[in-house]
Write a protein that holds these residues in place. Sequence first.
Motif: not given
Length: 514
Positions: A170-182
């Motif tokens: 359940x770790x937060x993963x907000x794409x507004x400021x967390x860049x995806x691995x890819x």
Amino acid sequence: MRYAGVIILLVATWTTLPESEGAKILGLFNLNGRSHFVMFQSLLKGLAQKGHEVYVVGHFPQKKPIANYTDISVEGCLPVLVNNFTVDFVRDLGYVNLLDFIWKLTLDMCDTVLQQPNVQNLIASSDKFDLIITEIFGPDCFLGLAHKFKTPVISMISSVMLPWGNDRVGNPDNPSFIPNYFVPFTDEMNFFQRFMNTIVYMGTKLGSYYIGDLAMDELGRKYYGEDLPPLAELKKNTSLIFVNSHFSLNIPRPTVPGVIEVGGIHIQRGGKLPKDIEQFMNDAKHGVIYFSLGSLVRAETLPKETIDMLLKVFSKVPQRVLWKIEYSGQLPSNIMASKWLPQFEILSHPNTKVFITHGGLMGTQEGVYTGVPMIGIPLFADQELNIRNAMTKGVATLVHYESLSEQTITHALNTVLEDPSYQRNAKYLSQLFRDRPQTALETAIFWTEYVIRHHGAPHLKSAAVELPLYQYLLLDVVTAIVFLFVTISVIAYFAVRKVLTLLCGHKSKKVKKN
């Protein structure tokens, strides 16, 4: 009587020993990637040294016996990946092919590994373990064993957090400021980058489930029995995730208690340089440039004109050059080349001035740890992301492989060697990376024993693990708010309209009477 106090102290110490003392731990790793296993092995060896009984299913058995460490080897059942990729192969390995490898080819690897006699014996056994450690990469083919043995699970990631790893705890993963691995973005994204990051975020999560997990469900039932729960449910039993990142180098991001950063856990000090390399470096009056494309890619598969160009550039610099490449031709006097070089020991030498790297995360961490500025030539996967993270800290510059030329590599070398800010920033980042209450290995061992002591430590689990996506994203709440707003607006509209109609009707009657 004088021994009574000693006896009482011994008894008290014995009764307060942690429950994790002498635990029986099973490590399960189906991927035959040595660069991944280097990280996992650090923890496994550390646990064995603490007195835990460690059993390891993997492709890299120890060459010399280690106390409390037992290999359940599957060596040889899959092709060797170490130093076996060509530059052209990895350059053609775009993100689509990389995802295909992660979700489909690793599934084939699972099938092969699960067929091995040693693994079949383990599945059929009635052994009991206190903890199972697995890798998060492709479909997790060993969670079925954790279900069979009713054992808590810790998972490890050899990179920064993979998008499908967050859901386990359940770790937060907000794409507004967390860049995806890819994607090769930093945490400061413009609109287009945030848009692309969100698309990739959604696509990789859906792909992981529909392409990877569902196929693993079928394979899992084949080996563990028809009553095996879906992989999506088995993942929820993950107690803890160790991630090979650190906020000083990678982006700071929110994490739940079940995510522990252990970036640099593979770094072990105390190694010595071979005498010929040590002499070569000691005698370098202007310092040393170290060049390596990592453990997977063979530098000798670079186009001949590129190798010749690099030799020409290196022959003109006043520094000496150590180059990890299998080269049989004549070398300039200031260059030493070898198929294998002791990277961390070279980077630790005070004469090392620049590290030319492909941008693999573990190599990048070693460059940061030792305070050596870098020139990145990323080839595939997360390498550009890693280099760009280092660039934001002012310790690296980037040369795209497509633009690699005598001019670009010379300019990069001059920039890093002549601008003192790179050395200054590298030393400062090294301090930040090292400044921790415990080493990465000590941190990982503590939390491993914590999970064992607390029988899986379910109190670490976030309630978000059990939330369906629409609830996690508050889509139901947003829908209710919108519905309520529209309803109130409609009621207000008709109420005002009714009032206005009554008022207008009343005025018109007065006008007629007059």
